[in-house]
Design a protein around this motif. Structure first.
Motif: not given
Length: 56
Positions: A18-22
């Motif tokens: 799960r990418d944490r994005g910003m």
């Protein structure tokens, strides 16, 4: 947060990631910006300024 379909990956470890994005990107940007500011040897000129009015 939107889910990214990684079912195409041959690596099982990558699929549930799960990418944490910003959140991740902002930390990277801050560290890069800080290191570049430390390298900056140019003279800095600071100007006094007058603020008129008020904020609500």
């Amino acid at each position: 947060m939107t889910e990214v379909d990684r079912s195409y990956s041959q690596y099982e470890e990558v699929r549930p990631y799960r990418d944490r994005g910003m959140m991740k990107f902002q930390g990277f940007y801050l560290s890069e910006h800080t290191s570049e500011m430390k390298k900056d040897k140019a003279d800095k000129i600071y100007y006094k300024y007058l603020v008129k009015g008020y904020m609500n």
